[in-house]
Design a protein around this motif. Structure first.
Motif, mmCIF file in Angstrom:
data_model
loop_
_atom_site.group_PDB
_atom_site.id
_atom_site.type_symbol
_atom_site.label_atom_id
_atom_site.label_comp_id
_atom_site.label_asym_id
_atom_site.label_seq_id
_atom_site.Cartn_x
_atom_site.Cartn_y
_atom_site.Cartn_z
ATOM 1 N N THR A 385 0.655 -1.055 0.018
ATOM 2 C CA THR A 385 -0.362 0.104 0.404
ATOM 3 C C THR A 385 1.343 1.103 -0.078
ATOM 4 O OG1 THR A 385 -0.232 0.008 2.332
ATOM 5 C CG2 THR A 385 -1.907 -1.109 1.585
ATOM 6 N N VAL A 386 0.153 2.343 -0.085
ATOM 7 C CA VAL A 386 0.716 3.302 -0.541
ATOM 8 C C VAL A 386 0.085 4.630 -0.182
ATOM 9 C CG1 VAL A 386 2.120 5.572 -1.714
ATOM 10 C CG2 VAL A 386 2.367 2.675 -2.567
ATOM 11 N N GLY A 387 0.329 5.177 0.576
ATOM 12 C CA GLY A 387 -0.559 6.316 1.285
ATOM 13 C C GLY A 387 0.165 7.063 1.571
ATOM 14 N N GLN A 388 -1.432 8.166 1.836
ATOM 15 C CA GLN A 388 -1.376 9.379 2.664
ATOM 16 C C GLN A 388 -1.199 9.241 4.402
ATOM 17 O OE1 GLN A 388 -2.535 10.155 -0.143
ATOM 18 N NE2 GLN A 388 -0.577 10.107 -1.191
ATOM 19 N N LEU A 389 -1.635 10.328 5.374
ATOM 20 C CA LEU A 389 -1.893 10.396 6.486
ATOM 21 C C LEU A 389 -4.201 9.686 6.813
ATOM 22 C CD1 LEU A 389 0.424 12.202 8.230
ATOM 23 C CD2 LEU A 389 0.549 9.806 8.413
ATOM 24 N N ASP A 390 -4.211 9.622 7.389
ATOM 25 C CA ASP A 390 -5.712 9.482 7.437
ATOM 26 C C ASP A 390 -6.122 10.490 7.533
ATOM 27 O OD1 ASP A 390 -8.276 9.214 7.618
ATOM 28 O OD2 ASP A 390 -7.668 7.098 9.386
ATOM 29 N N PRO A 391 -6.669 11.039 6.702
ATOM 30 C CA PRO A 391 -7.942 12.174 7.097
ATOM 31 C C PRO A 391 -8.393 12.392 7.818
ATOM 32 C CG PRO A 391 -8.316 12.129 5.195
ATOM 33 C CD PRO A 391 -7.438 11.083 5.077
ATOM 34 N N GLU A 392 -9.407 11.192 7.927
ATOM 35 C CA GLU A 392 -10.316 10.935 9.101
ATOM 36 C C GLU A 392 -9.926 11.032 10.695
ATOM 37 O OE1 GLU A 392 -13.830 10.306 8.351
ATOM 38 O OE2 GLU A 392 -13.337 10.479 6.050
ATOM 39 N N ALA A 393 -8.526 10.579 10.550
ATOM 40 C CA ALA A 393 -8.101 10.649 12.282
ATOM 41 C C ALA A 393 -7.497 11.639 12.609
ATOM 42 C CB ALA A 393 -6.948 9.070 11.851
ATOM 43 N N ILE B 47 -19.904 22.474 13.000
ATOM 44 C CA ILE B 47 -19.764 23.352 13.915
ATOM 45 C C ILE B 47 -18.460 22.782 14.429
ATOM 46 C CG2 ILE B 47 -20.145 23.777 17.142
ATOM 47 C CD1 ILE B 47 -23.033 22.949 15.577
ATOM 48 N N ALA B 48 -18.311 21.743 14.746
ATOM 49 C CA ALA B 48 -16.438 21.150 15.271
ATOM 50 C C ALA B 48 -15.521 21.528 13.955
ATOM 51 C CB ALA B 48 -16.758 19.144 15.478
ATOM 52 N N GLY B 49 -15.439 21.736 12.721
ATOM 53 C CA GLY B 49 -14.411 22.257 12.275
ATOM 54 C C GLY B 49 -14.354 21.274 10.901
ATOM 55 N N ARG B 50 -15.239 20.278 10.523
ATOM 56 C CA ARG B 50 -14.879 19.441 9.020
ATOM 57 C C ARG B 50 -14.830 20.334 8.122
ATOM 58 N NH1 ARG B 50 -13.995 13.909 7.995
ATOM 59 N NH2 ARG B 50 -12.392 14.223 6.476
ATOM 60 N N GLU B 51 -13.395 19.960 7.059
ATOM 61 C CA GLU B 51 -12.668 21.159 6.107
ATOM 62 C C GLU B 51 -13.817 20.818 5.348
ATOM 63 O OE1 GLU B 51 -9.020 20.980 7.497
ATOM 64 O OE2 GLU B 51 -9.159 22.494 8.362
ATOM 65 N N ILE B 52 -14.259 19.995 4.584
ATOM 66 C CA ILE B 52 -14.504 18.546 3.665
ATOM 67 C C ILE B 52 -15.842 19.563 3.232
ATOM 68 C CG2 ILE B 52 -13.133 17.138 3.482
ATOM 69 C CD1 ILE B 52 -16.111 15.158 4.194
ATOM 70 N N PHE B 53 -16.552 20.147 4.779
ATOM 71 C CA PHE B 53 -18.059 20.190 3.664
ATOM 72 C C PHE B 53 -17.842 22.416 3.972
ATOM 73 C CE2 PHE B 53 -18.679 17.087 6.673
ATOM 74 C CZ PHE B 53 -19.872 16.808 6.295
ATOM 75 N N GLU B 54 -18.721 22.744 2.883
ATOM 76 C CA GLU B 54 -18.058 23.822 2.086
ATOM 77 C C GLU B 54 -19.865 24.645 2.620
ATOM 78 O OE1 GLU B 54 -18.242 26.769 -1.528
ATOM 79 O OE2 GLU B 54 -18.772 24.728 -1.929
ATOM 80 N N VAL B 55 -19.071 25.824 3.460
ATOM 81 C CA VAL B 55 -20.067 27.116 4.270
ATOM 82 C C VAL B 55 -20.004 27.708 3.338
ATOM 83 C CG1 VAL B 55 -20.407 28.433 5.561
ATOM 84 C CG2 VAL B 55 -19.564 26.031 6.050
ATOM 85 N N THR B 56 -21.943 28.140 2.868
ATOM 86 C CA THR B 56 -21.417 28.769 1.528
ATOM 87 C C THR B 56 -23.308 29.657 1.833
ATOM 88 O OG1 THR B 56 -23.936 27.441 1.109
ATOM 89 C CG2 THR B 56 -21.624 27.142 -0.146
ATOM 90 N N GLY B 57 -22.882 30.182 3.222
ATOM 91 C CA GLY B 57 -23.874 31.277 3.810
ATOM 92 C C GLY B 57 -24.106 31.108 4.907
ATOM 93 N N GLY B 58 -24.312 32.133 6.210
ATOM 94 C CA GLY B 58 -25.263 32.104 7.013
ATOM 95 C C GLY B 58 -23.478 32.321 7.452
ATOM 96 N N GLU B 59 -23.742 31.918 9.350
ATOM 97 C CA GLU B 59 -22.656 32.061 10.323
ATOM 98 C C GLU B 59 -22.803 31.784 11.540
ATOM 99 O OE1 GLU B 59 -22.813 36.671 11.792
ATOM 100 O OE2 GLU B 59 -24.755 36.097 12.633
#
Ligand SMILES: Nc1ncnc2c1ncn2[C@@H]1O[C@H](COP(=O)(O)OP(=O)(O)OP(=O)(O)O)[C@@H](O)[C@H]1O
Ligand SMILES: [Mg+2]
Lengths: 469, 254
Positions: A385-393, B47-59
């Motif tokens: 396997t080749v990967g990066q660090l787990d983003p979920e973790a 709220i916790a800051g997960r970056e994969i979600f895009e906040v498109t409006g509000g605060e």
């Protein structure tokens, strides 16, 4: 091509040096070993150095390392050196039998062969050839393959000294033997140590092998080790490599395992310009087991190539292989994992895994598991396997207030830890653990354990660029 | 303490939160219920800051700061805790090491000296008791090989260690047996003070028998569509979500 001519130069230079100094290379060697040298030099003339057209060397090009104008250390040196005055490689709280090779020569202020009260012999191979020729002859040259491998041939022809360890039957050696392999020279140096370890029936031995360089001068080390593990014997073999970026180290080891024997080998590579570990294991007796573990942490332009070959010759043997690597910058990792299960080797269990984390876009890993299976009742598996660090973790940790840097460090450390945890001497595990943490934090250099005050104290650090992950 | 106004969130162009509003004051317990896939966990992650979600409006204003501008670790150190619906397994990182790093980074942020090994172990012991977490779990890798219930208990244990001001518990009750549910709920109740607040996301009114909410909100298609007291949870348990969907349809048909 220019480099090829230079390789040729080195090859012919070596061959003529050999013939001009025959009496040095044949001095004190038993007739059988002299005969091996005669064959070996011809093998080397025929095979030369490995090149990238060879399947096993496709990703590791020695051309550059071979292009230097090396001097050979062909006369015994440093017989009476007090190595502790220049170099410390201590594991606190670990009592060991210490032996040192300096530029390939056995170096000690004491006798060149010591015999423990239980009959174990530890010391210089050159000396052992004179004092215990029958012990040496029984195994020397029996496992390496000069007709196939140019570097084995070269070493066999040239080598004059190295470490010899003999453990008689029914002896548990109470302390690990620590072999410190250091190179230090003002010149560009080509060294070829040769080691032979024999572990008798029902015996037990632990070897801690440390490869270090004391300065940043160019070196080429072609080391060859043959190991015989008797029936029902156990060998734990740890190899620590912390070598400067200008050195090339070829470390070929042949383990020959008898029935019911047990081998654990652990290669820990923390730094090294070009490092090739050839690990050959012959499971030649039933119910023998080999565990092969390795971790490599490399950066800048470093290259680490682990080439392992496990030969299941007889039935009912097990092998278990785990190699892990973290690579940064333009470093390159190579893993060649060969497993051969011969026709007779029924009930073989062979597992292999190679896992890698690449921290930069320029880092590469070439991982090539290679299983050849001729028996039908076997359990074999392999995976890479080749990967990066787990983003979920990463997010989970950060959501607990842990900074990004700390989270990465914890994850990298955890990744490496799976291999480090296999070290079963607690104090050694702690020490290596500490060195790995230091390495990951970018604080370990090859100068760390060295008390020499060199003028070119260029630290070789693993400075992880956190933004690249 | 927390004020969410007209929050709009999407992922890969898909809208998930759609004008979400919520006010939480110190000392309050809010329950959020709602059908699968309506965005409850998304809200918690944002709220916790997960970056994969895009906040498109509000605060989101938390303790008078723009929460969305803060890194997840800063939010945590400012007192936000998310109990994950699916806690993440981290092989090779022991709970002890993980928690020690977290606790000491919280302390550093507050200008406090790190805990000594002894102090830390004492704190671990105390908090483990709170959720009846078995000692042997603490030496294992974070969540690795834990049963569903053990993972949830471990979340509450971490909450106890970090002593947050605002905790969001995302389905902490699912997967718990009756005893574990009681233990976890007791733990949460013991940690409750007049200065902290919690948002409890759940599908079952059962949990709310133990942790009594001040408000129950029903979330549907990315926003809160109905709010009430704890009796609203009972009503939902009885009637399901259909009547709310119908109410909504009737409104929109007007
Ligand atoms: N990483 C993601 N990528 C794509 N879609 C996502 C992602 N995370 C969530 N979604 C989608 O967003 C919607 C809301 O999901 P969310 O997990 O917030 O729902 P939920 O209300 O917590 O549901 P449940 O009650 O089942 O836990 C779902 O349709 C889901 O598929
Ligand atoms: Mg959810």
């Amino acid at each position: 091509m220019d480099t090829t001519i230079k390789d040729m130069d080195l090859k012919s230079k070596l061959i003529s040096t050999f013939h001009e100094n025959r009496e040095l290379f044949y001095k004190n060697t038993p007739a059988e070993i002299s005969a091996l040298k005669d064959i070996a030099i011809k093998d080397f003339e025929r095979l030369g150095f490995p090149h990238t057209k060879l399947e096993d060397w496709r990703f590791t090009n020695l051309a550059n390392a071979l292009s230097h104008d090396y001097s050979l250390s062909i006369k015994p040196e440093y017989q009476e050196i007090d190595i502790e005055s220049i170099f410390l490689c201590e594991v606190p709280d670990m009592d060991t039998y210490n032996v040192v090779l300096l530029n390939g020569w056995f170096a000690s202020k004491n006798a060149s062969l010591s015999i423990l009260s239980n009959g174990t012999i530890i010391g210089s191979l050159a000396k052992a050839m004179q004092t215990y020729p029958h012990l040496v002859k029984e195994h020397y040259g029996k496992y390496a393959n000069t007709s196939k491998y140019g570097l084995d041939a070269l070493n066999t022809a040239f080598s004059q000294d190295g470490i010899f360890i003999y453990v008689p039957d029914n002896v548990k050696v109470n302390k690990p033997v620590q072999i410190i392999n250091v190179t230090n020279s003002e010149e560009k140096l080509f060294v070829q140590p040769r080691n032979l370890f024999i572990v008798g029936k029902n015996s037990e031995l632990t070897i801690v092998n440390c490869d270090h360089s004391l300065n940043h001068n160019v070196k080429f080390i072609n080391s060859l080790t043959e190991v015989f593990i008797g029936e029902n014997a156990t060998l734990n073999h740890y190899k620590m490599q912390n070598i400067d970026n200008n050195s090339a180290l070829i470390n070929s080891i042949y383990f020959h395992q008898s029935a019911n024997s047990n081998l654990t080998t652990n290669s820990i590579t923390l730094n090294g310009g070009l490092m090739r570990n050839n690990l050959n294991i012959a499971l030649a007796g039933e119910h023998s087991n080999a565990d092969l573990f390795g971790i490599y942490l490399i950066d800048s332009n470093q290259l680490v190539d682990n080439c392992t070959f496990v030969d299941h010759i007889v039935p009912n043997c097990t092998s278990n292989e785990l190699y892990k690597g973290i690579m940064d910058d333009k470093s390159r990792g190579v893993f060649n994992g060969g497993v051969l299960v011969r026709k007779d080797a029924q009930k073989t269990q062979a597992f292999q895994s190679n896992r890698n984390i690449l921290l930069s876009d320029d880092a590469t890993i070439n991982s090539k598991p290679h299983l050849e299976i001729y028996a039908d009742d076997v359990k074999c598996s392999h995976g890479a396997t080749v990967g990066q660090l787990d983003p979920e973790a990463m997010f989970y940790m950060r959501s607990r207030g842990i900074s990004e840097d700390s989270a990465r460090m914890l994850l990298m450390y955890a990744f490496a830890n799976e291999v480090i945890n296999k070290i079963n001497i607690e104090v050694l595990r702690e020490r290596i653990d500490e060195m790995v943490s230091k390495r990951l934090r970018g604080e370990l250099s090859i100068c760390d354990q060295c008390v020499l005050q060199c003028k070119d104290k260029a630290p070789s650090v693993f400075n992880i660029d956190m933004t690249k992950i | 303490m927390l004020s969410i106004k007209d929050l709009k969130v999407s992922i890969n162009g898909k809208k998930i939160l759609n004008g979400f509003n919520l006010e939480v004051k110190a000392g309050e317990v809010h329950a959020i219920m709602g059908p699968n896939g309506t965005g409850k966990s998304t809200l918690a992650s944002v709220i916790a800051g997960r970056e994969i979600f895009e906040v498109t409006g509000g605060e989101i204003i938390y303790k008078n700061q723009n929460l969305l501008a803060l890194a997840p670790e800063i939010r945590a150190r400012e007192g936000i805790f998310l109990g994950f619906q699916y806690p993440v397994e981290i092989p090779g990182v022991s709970i002890t090491n993980f928690m020690k790093t977290a606790v000491n980074e919280h302390r550093k942020y507050k200008g406090l000296a790190p805990l000594t090994a002894t102090e830390f172990l004492a704190l671990m012991d105390e908090k483990k008791k709170l959720v009846e977490l078995q000692t042997k779990l603490a030496n294992r890798s974070v969540n690795e090989g834990f049963s569903g219930g053990e993972k949830k208990k471990n979340e509450i244990f971490q909450m106890a260690m970090l002593n947050p001001d605002l905790s969001i518990l995302d389905e902490t009750d699912s997967g718990l047996d009756i005893d574990a549910l009681r233990i976890v709920a007791n733990g949460v109740n013991k940690l409750k003070t007049k200065d902290n607040a919690s948002i409890i996301i759940t599908h079952y009114q059962r949990l709310l028998d133990y942790i009594v909410p001040d408000f129950v909100h029903v979330m549907y298609e990315g926003r809160i569509v109905k709010s009430g007291g704890k009796e609203l949870a009972l009503e939902l348990e009885e009637k399901g979500y259909d009547w709310i969907k119908k109410e909504l349809e009737e409104k929109s048909n007007l």
